[in-house]
Design an enzyme around this catalytic site. Sequence first.
Site, short mmCIF file in Angstrom:
data_model
loop_
_atom_site.label_atom_id
_atom_site.label_comp_id
_atom_site.label_asym_id
_atom_site.label_seq_id
_atom_site.Cartn_x
_atom_site.Cartn_y
_atom_site.Cartn_z
N HIS A 33 0.84 -1.19 0.00
CA HIS A 33 0.00 0.00 0.00
C HIS A 33 0.88 1.24 0.00
CE1 HIS A 33 0.72 -0.22 4.37
NE2 HIS A 33 0.27 1.03 4.47
N HIS B 1 0.75 5.71 0.96
CA HIS B 1 0.07 6.89 1.49
C HIS B 1 0.67 8.09 0.79
CE1 HIS B 1 -1.68 4.64 4.83
NE2 HIS B 1 -0.48 4.17 5.12
N TYR C 186 11.74 4.22 0.19
CA TYR C 186 10.62 4.56 -0.71
C TYR C 186 9.73 5.62 -0.09
CZ TYR C 186 12.37 0.05 -2.22
OH TYR C 186 13.19 -0.98 -2.60
#
Length: 176
Positions: free
Chosen positions: A58, A60, A146
């Site tokens: 996932h 954000h 990342y």
Amino acid sequence: MQYRRANTKGGTYFFTVNLAERNKTLLTDHIDDLRNAFKNVKATHPMIIDAIVVLPDHLHAIWTLPGNDADFSTRWRLIKSCFSQSVPRIERVTSSRKSKGERGVWQRRFWEHQIRDDADYQAHMDYIYYNPVKHGYVKNVVEWPYSSFHRDLNKGKYTKFWGGDTEIEFRAGELE
């Protein structure tokens, strides 16, 4: 049912976007493909990426849209599509997705929150950057590659020790 989304031109938004199969690591395994998807979409649908963290399953992000634009849904659709086209077809595809010609890479929806004020913005920035520590991928925020944390570290917005071994207290509580 009509799903209601915020619709403020030039707004700033926090997003959570998930893979369909949360046990996969496609996002970090194919990080260059994801970066290219963002780059391609930004070329035709500009936005400022205030912050982003990509985890294996996932991500954000906080985006600020141009003053005449509130269409973050199209941007996410294009990013998801571009990324999906670039990765191998190894995912499980449900019959519902097959009937619609969809891949099974992403969850269909995403979660968004319109940022209300400076305190809300900072709480979501901190949440994004602390997320790899929260999920146990690293002990210190600076170790996660990342993330736009490194950009903000270089700008002096954070220190390299921020979000280390001490758990961060989020003003908004658990945001996820």
